[in-house]
Every structure is written in structure tokens, then in C-alpha cells.
Design an enzyme around this catalytic site. Structure first.
Site, PDB file in Angstrom:
ATOM      1  N   GLU A 233      54.301 -23.431  17.088  1.00 44.03           N
ATOM      2  CA  GLU A 233      53.699 -24.556  16.350  1.00 44.03           C
ATOM      3  C   GLU A 233      53.901 -23.593  15.160  1.00 44.03           C
ATOM      4  O   GLU A 233      54.011 -22.113  14.593  1.00 44.03           O
ATOM      5  CB  GLU A 233      52.504 -24.483  17.123  1.00 44.03           C
ATOM      6  CG  GLU A 233      52.106 -25.451  15.688  1.00 44.03           C
ATOM      7  CD  GLU A 233      50.218 -25.529  16.149  1.00 44.03           C
ATOM      8  OE1 GLU A 233      49.773 -24.420  16.444  1.00 44.03           O
ATOM      9  OE2 GLU A 233      49.967 -26.268  16.791  1.00 44.03           O
TER      10      GLU A 233
ATOM     11  N   LYS B  51      30.060 -22.279  14.133  1.00 44.97           N
ATOM     12  CA  LYS B  51      31.051 -21.300  13.670  1.00 44.97           C
ATOM     13  C   LYS B  51      32.289 -22.208  12.932  1.00 44.97           C
ATOM     14  O   LYS B  51      33.219 -22.270  13.419  1.00 44.97           O
ATOM     15  CB  LYS B  51      30.828 -20.024  14.485  1.00 44.97           C
ATOM     16  CG  LYS B  51      31.229 -18.307  14.040  1.00 44.97           C
ATOM     17  CD  LYS B  51      32.132 -18.691  12.696  1.00 44.97           C
ATOM     18  CE  LYS B  51      33.492 -18.680  12.809  1.00 44.97           C
ATOM     19  NZ  LYS B  51      34.654 -18.693  11.631  1.00 44.97           N
TER      20      LYS B  51
ATOM     21  N   GLU C 190      41.161 -26.398  22.824  1.00 46.88           N
ATOM     22  CA  GLU C 190      42.283 -27.756  21.348  1.00 46.88           C
ATOM     23  C   GLU C 190      42.689 -26.168  20.811  1.00 46.88           C
ATOM     24  O   GLU C 190      42.605 -25.993  19.406  1.00 46.88           O
ATOM     25  CB  GLU C 190      41.498 -28.777  21.185  1.00 46.88           C
ATOM     26  CG  GLU C 190      41.605 -29.892  20.901  1.00 46.88           C
ATOM     27  CD  GLU C 190      43.654 -29.581  19.777  1.00 46.88           C
ATOM     28  OE1 GLU C 190      44.517 -29.415  19.947  1.00 46.88           O
ATOM     29  OE2 GLU C 190      42.168 -30.319  19.023  1.00 46.88           O
TER      30      GLU C 190
ATOM     31  N   CYS D  12      47.621 -30.542  14.676  1.00 48.39           N
ATOM     32  CA  CYS D  12      47.624 -30.027  15.485  1.00 48.39           C
ATOM     33  C   CYS D  12      48.685 -31.097  16.517  1.00 48.39           C
ATOM     34  O   CYS D  12      49.692 -30.374  17.178  1.00 48.39           O
ATOM     35  CB  CYS D  12      46.838 -29.283  16.483  1.00 48.39           C
ATOM     36  SG  CYS D  12      45.773 -30.427  16.749  1.00 48.39           S
TER      37      CYS D  12
HETATM   38  P1  NAD Z   1      42.406 -19.440  14.298  1.00 49.88           P
HETATM   39  O1  NAD Z   1      42.789 -19.255  16.076  1.00 49.88           O
HETATM   40  O2  NAD Z   1      42.290 -17.799  14.129  1.00 49.88           O
HETATM   41  O3  NAD Z   1      41.359 -19.381  14.196  1.00 49.88           O
HETATM   42  C1  NAD Z   1      40.160 -20.805  14.327  1.00 49.88           C
HETATM   43  C2  NAD Z   1      39.315 -20.807  14.042  1.00 49.88           C
HETATM   44  O4  NAD Z   1      38.016 -19.640  14.742  1.00 49.88           O
HETATM   45  C3  NAD Z   1      38.091 -20.566  13.264  1.00 49.88           C
HETATM   46  O5  NAD Z   1      36.677 -20.449  13.221  1.00 49.88           O
HETATM   47  C4  NAD Z   1      38.485 -18.610  13.814  1.00 49.88           C
HETATM   48  O6  NAD Z   1      37.080 -18.045  12.101  1.00 49.88           O
HETATM   49  C5  NAD Z   1      37.567 -18.583  14.844  1.00 49.88           C
HETATM   50  N1  NAD Z   1      38.333 -17.235  15.405  1.00 49.88           N
HETATM   51  C6  NAD Z   1      39.123 -16.772  14.898  1.00 49.88           C
HETATM   52  N2  NAD Z   1      39.190 -15.527  15.654  1.00 49.88           N
HETATM   53  C7  NAD Z   1      37.945 -15.680  16.391  1.00 49.88           C
HETATM   54  C8  NAD Z   1      37.930 -14.613  17.181  1.00 49.88           C
HETATM   55  N3  NAD Z   1      38.431 -13.366  18.355  1.00 49.88           N
HETATM   56  N4  NAD Z   1      37.039 -15.182  17.891  1.00 49.88           N
HETATM   57  C9  NAD Z   1      36.244 -16.460  18.332  1.00 49.88           C
HETATM   58  N5  NAD Z   1      36.628 -16.693  17.556  1.00 49.88           N
HETATM   59  C10 NAD Z   1      37.534 -16.861  16.247  1.00 49.88           C
HETATM   60  O7  NAD Z   1      43.532 -20.125  13.406  1.00 49.88           O
HETATM   61  P2  NAD Z   1      43.992 -19.438  12.279  1.00 49.88           P
HETATM   62  O8  NAD Z   1      44.437 -18.317  11.928  1.00 49.88           O
HETATM   63  O9  NAD Z   1      43.141 -20.451  11.195  1.00 49.88           O
HETATM   64  O10 NAD Z   1      45.090 -20.255  11.895  1.00 49.88           O
HETATM   65  C11 NAD Z   1      46.573 -19.869  12.321  1.00 49.88           C
HETATM   66  C12 NAD Z   1      47.673 -20.965  13.693  1.00 49.88           C
HETATM   67  O11 NAD Z   1      46.597 -21.575  14.358  1.00 49.88           O
HETATM   68  C13 NAD Z   1      47.483 -22.258  12.843  1.00 49.88           C
HETATM   69  O12 NAD Z   1      48.912 -21.533  12.554  1.00 49.88           O
HETATM   70  C14 NAD Z   1      47.976 -22.933  14.178  1.00 49.88           C
HETATM   71  O13 NAD Z   1      49.176 -22.894  14.074  1.00 49.88           O
HETATM   72  C15 NAD Z   1      46.999 -22.685  14.484  1.00 49.88           C
HETATM   73  N6  NAD Z   1      46.258 -23.518  14.430  1.00 49.88           N
HETATM   74  C16 NAD Z   1      45.737 -24.633  15.700  1.00 49.88           C
HETATM   75  C17 NAD Z   1      44.842 -25.337  14.808  1.00 49.88           C
HETATM   76  C18 NAD Z   1      44.867 -27.488  16.161  1.00 49.88           C
HETATM   77  O14 NAD Z   1      43.633 -27.021  15.554  1.00 49.88           O
HETATM   78  N7  NAD Z   1      45.149 -26.819  17.716  1.00 49.88           N
HETATM   79  C19 NAD Z   1      43.698 -25.590  13.862  1.00 49.88           C
HETATM   80  C20 NAD Z   1      44.533 -24.919  12.873  1.00 49.88           C
HETATM   81  C21 NAD Z   1      45.671 -23.814  13.557  1.00 49.88           C
END
Ligand code: NAD
Length: 464
Positions: A371, A172, A247, A281
Site C-alpha cells: 500500500e 484517540k 480496518e 485505503c
Molecule cells: P498508523 O497505523 O500508525 O496510525 C493510525 C492510528 O493508530 C493513529 O491514531 C495512531 O496514533 C494510532 N497508533 C499508532 N501506533 C499505535 C500503537 N502502537 N498503538 C495504538 N495506536 C497506535 O498509521 P499512519 O502512520 O498514520 O499511516 C501509515 C500507513 O498506514 C499509511 O501509509 C497507510 O498505508 C496506512 N493507513 C491506512 C489507513 C486506512 O484507512 N486503512 C489510514 C491511514 C493510514
């Protein structure tokens, strides 16, 4: 518009329409135009994909490692053949400048995929310990949930080791970058990976992501993204007693010891933070400088940052841009000194944020703790080495970092005391085989190389 709107989801070896009619808009962050619409899959699609993955598991798990390696090698060829299309797609949906899209977003994950083709072929899936033979067996069906910041890399870092181990996968991807994921699925298909071994469901996190993380047919959830979502996924996995790899975020320190080549440490440090518009990240978003060299370092950082307004792309979305600008305002409100950039929009269109540098940042400030995930650097002052270590280790995160010193041994001694998963010594190069992952709240588990493969394996010992 790009993409095949009727293509639906890749499940059980073919493209099929989603169960529902919802669609996700994919927007070009550089000009805010609609690029494509992809299906918003739901629980029913996830269930179909997990069933396909489960059905394919016995056959794939029993496939000799060398044969799995051959499929991965074919996947590398298929990705390589599509590399221009992948890079253009990453530029379109993430906003990465073309050179970065080619070099980092496309070539690097292909290298990682190739590393797993090689590892799968040569890995000892069986070892003898005294009177026992220990077999390393695939964990089972993997639910992979990936973010948008490195769209192809995040997918490859999970799917390649999972397939190498003999697991089957339901992916996903992030809703912001589903088009790259679709190109990956097309490459998997072309590579002759058997039906059901890899499945793709595009959809919203709280709907499709949540359904995947909680599905009883999934044996391991591998997630990369925000700490908030990671925590929720970890709780669900814990309650079901299933494996989980997380991660999460980072707030890494770039520690410049007094003996370091200051100009180099600062210039490389600024480049590290600005790369991918700060959406990395492991970025070294806190620069730690000794008080005697602090003013000089700030001057060098301002000079270095001045090159980036023309070089960096936009942030991925309006939401992300607004979040980052909110942090910049907060930094000013808490008393940090803005020496480059700022919260104002640098361009009329697109989700751009000015490369921003803060001086006079103190360890407890929000911008030094949370972050930001944008092109924002905080420069902190330390008194002595003990103070530097306290500041470096003084966040809930521990993903990466850097240490600079005149002598390598001095930097290594400091790095060994840092609570973090990966440290670059005097600008050390990225190694795609080195384990990557977090201490503390940066996560659980490791990706890349042989350590990344181990995440997808279980042990069974036979006694003789
Ligand atoms: P997020 O955690 O919301 O999304 C990451 C993934 O998780 C996406 O595929 C999303 O669809 C999915 N997801 C979201 N809610 C979910 C749920 N309840 N259950 C299962 N899957 C779910 O991250 P974001 O909103 O795209 O970004 C927000 C913040 O996260 C960023 O500002 C940053 O600080 C951090 N981030 C970190 C990384 C990393 O590589 N560690 C990558 C992207 C974002």
C-alpha cells in the site's frame, strides 16, 4: 493558530487539561506552517476517560434506542451547523481542497451519522428464535483509534454505531488531525449526549493509543490504520480475549475486462486513485488491462492524470510524502515504466507529490504489492480472465475493487470470484449503508449500515 490550546481533553462531559504537559504540533501540509498545538495525552488521561466511559455505560445502555436515536439526530444537527468550520479545519490540517473537504469529508460523514440515527430508532434489538428471545446488547466500552486520511468519517464510522448500540466510547484520533476530532467532541456536547458517553483523548499512537488498546476497562477496540499497528492491537486484544475490529490497508484492483468501455473505466479509475491525494485505503491502485487494449489504456491514463497536478492537495505530512516518493523511486528501480509524474517535488512548499502513473508493472513488484497511500497508479497487463483473477487476488489485501465489462452480469461474475470486501460494478456509486471492510489482511469486521451496528452488539438468549 487554530484550536484552543488550553482546552485539553473532553472527558466525562467537560474539557479538562491533560495530566502531562506534552504537546503535539498540528501542521498545515499545504504550507508547512504550524496551525495549533494540542495536548499529548498519556496513560493517565486514557485511564480517566475509560473510567468516565465505564461509569456512563449502565445509564446509556439502558436508554431506550429511540432516545439514543434522538441524541444522534441532535448530533447530526450540531455537525450540520458546524459544517463550514469542519470543512475549513479538514482543509487546514489534512490539506484537502475546499470542495472535497465540503462534499466528501464533511457532508458524507454527516450522512453516515444520520443513517445511524435512523437505524437506532428502527433496529430490532430483540428477536424471537423458536422458544428463545435473543436480546442484542451493547458490547460495552469501546476504544476507538482512528487515522488521519478521512478525519471525520473515520470517527463517525465508529462512534455513531457504537452510540446507537448503547456503547460508550473513548476516542484517540490521529495526531495529524486532532482539530477535526475536537470539533466533533464539541458537537457531541452540544447534542446533549450524557456526560461520559463519548470521551476524547488526543495523543501519540505509541503512548495514548497503546494505553487505550491495552486498557482492561475497554471491551472492544476498533482500529483503522496501518497493518503493522493493527496486527499489534489484534495481538493485545487476543491475549485479553476482548473484541477487536480492524480496518487496515488495501491494494485494490480495478479490473477492466475486454468488453468494457475503456475510456470511462480508465478515467474513473484514475480519478479514484488521485482523490484525496491517493490517501484512501480502498483506492483502486492497480489497474488491470487486457494485453490487446493495454497501450490504449496507458495513453488514456496519462491524459487523465495530466488534469490532477492542479486539482489535488498535498499529502498529510512530510513523513507520508517521503514514504510515497520512496515507493516511486522503488518502482523505477524495479523496472516499471514511469509515464506520468515522478519522485521530484512538484512545488517548493508543502508536502506535495506529483500524480504518478506507472506502466509495465508486473504483479510481484513492490509497487504492485504494498500500500503506497499516495497518488500513484500501477497499470498491469493480463493475458486472459484467469490471469486477471490471479493478479487481482494476488496480494495480502482484500479491501475493495472494481470491475468493468460490457454486460453487468459479466462484471458481477468476475466480482464474485474476487477475494475482497467491496466491489464497484461499472462505476457503481458509494452506498453509505453497504458494509465496508476487508478480506485477508485488510482487516476484521465491517463498518457502516446495519453490519457496522452489529459489531457493537452482543447476543444474549433467554429460553422459555
Ligand atoms: P498508523 O497505523 O500508525 O496510525 C493510525 C492510528 O493508530 C493513529 O491514531 C495512531 O496514533 C494510532 N497508533 C499508532 N501506533 C499505535 C500503537 N502502537 N498503538 C495504538 N495506536 C497506535 O498509521 P499512519 O502512520 O498514520 O499511516 C501509515 C500507513 O498506514 C499509511 O501509509 C497507510 O498505508 C496506512 N493507513 C491506512 C489507513 C486506512 O484507512 N486503512 C489510514 C491511514 C493510514
Amino acid at each position: 493558530m487554530r484550536g484552543d490550546e488550553s482546552g485539553g481533553m473532553y472527558i466525562g462531559g467537560g474539557w479538562r487539561p491533560a495530566a502531562g504537559s506534552g504537546l503535539i504540533d498540528v501542521v498545515d501540509p499545504a504550507d508547512e506552517q504550524l496551525l495549533a498545538r494540542v495536548p499529548a495525552g498519556g496513560a493517565e488521561d486514557i485511564d480517566a476517560a475509560v473510567r468516565a466511559a465505564r461509569a456512563a455505560l449502565p445509564g446509556w445502555a439502558a436508554t431506550p434506542p429511540a432516545a439514543r436515536a434522538a441524541r444522534l439526530a441532535a448530533l447530526v444537527d450540531a455537525l450540520t451547523a458546524r459544517r463550514d468550520g469542519i470543512a475549513a479545519t479538514v482543509t487546514a490540517e489534512l490539506g484537502a481542497p475546499p470542495a472535497l473537504a465540503q462534499r466528501v469529508h464533511t457532508a458524507l460523514p454527516i450522512t453516515v451519522a444520520a443513517s445511524y440515527a435512523e437505524l437506532a430508532a428502527g433496529h430490532p434489538f430483540e428477536e424471537r428464535i423458536g422458544t428463545s428471545v435473543v436480546h442484542l446488547e451493547p458490547v460495552g466500552v469501546v476504544g476507538a483509534i482512528t487515522p488521519w486520511n478521512y478525519p471525520l468519517h473515520q470517527i463517525v464510522a465508529k462512534v455513531a454505531p457504537a452510540l446507537a448500540a448503547g456503547c460508550t466510547v473513548v476516542l484517540k484520533p490521529a495526531e495529524e488531525t486532532p482539530l477535526t476530532a475536537r470539533l466533533f467532541a464539541a458537537a457531541v456536547h452540544e447534542a446533549g449526549v450524557p456526560a461520559g458517553v463519548f470521551n476524547l483523548v488526543t495523543g501519540l499512537g505509541p503512548v495514548a493509543g497503546r494505553a487505550l488498546a491495552g486498557h482492561p476497562g475497554v471491551d472492544l477496540v476498533s482500529f483503522t490504520g496501518s497493518t503493522a499497528v493493527g496486527r499489534a492491537i489484534g495481538a493485545v486484544a487476543g491475549a485479553a480475549v476482548k473484541r477487536v475490529a480492524l480496518e487496515l490497508g488495501g491494494k485494490s484492483a480495478n479490473v477492466i475486462l475486454p468488453s468494457a468501455d475503456l475510456a470511462r473505466a480508465v478515467t474513473v479509475g484514475v480519478a479514484n486513485v488521485m482523490a484525496n491525494s491517493g490517501q484512501t485505503c480502498s483506492a483502486w491502485t492497480r489497474m488491470l488491462v487486457h494485453r490487446d487494449r493495454y497501450e490504449e489504456a496507458v495513453g488514456l491514463a496519462v491524459t487523465a492524470a495530466a488534469q490532477y497536478p492542479e486539482r489535488i492537495g498535498p499529502l498529510v505530512s512530510a513523513r507520508q510524502r517521503d514514504r510515497v516518493r520512496g515507493y516511486i523511486r522503488q518502482g523505477v528501480a524495479e523496472g516499471a515504466e514511469l509515464v506520468a509524474g515522478g519522485p521530484e517535488a512538484p512545488r517548493e512548499r508543502g508536502f506535495y507529490v506529483s500524480p504518478t502513473v506507472f506502466a509495465e508493472v508486473t504483479p510481484e513488484m513492490t509497487i504492485a504489492q504494498e500500500e503506497i497511500f499516495g497518488p500513484v497508479l500501477s497499470i498491469l497487463r493480463y493475458e486472459d480472465e484467469a490471469d486477471a483473477l490471479r493478479i487481482a487476488n494476488g496480494t495480502v489485501y482484500g479491501l475493495a475493487g472494481a470491475v468493468w465489462a460490457g454486460e453487468e452480469a459479466e462484471a458481477v461474475a468476475f466480482a464474485r470470484r474476487m477475494d475482497t470486501g467491496q466491489v464497484d460494478i461499472n462505476g457503481g456509486r458509494f452506498n453509505p449503508l453497504a458494509p465496508f471492510g476487508g478480506y485477508k489482511q485488510s482487516g476484521v469486521g465491517r463498518e457502516l449500515g446495519v453490519h457496522g451496528l452489529a459489531e457493537y452488539l452482543m447476543t444474549k438468549s433467554l429460553q422459555f
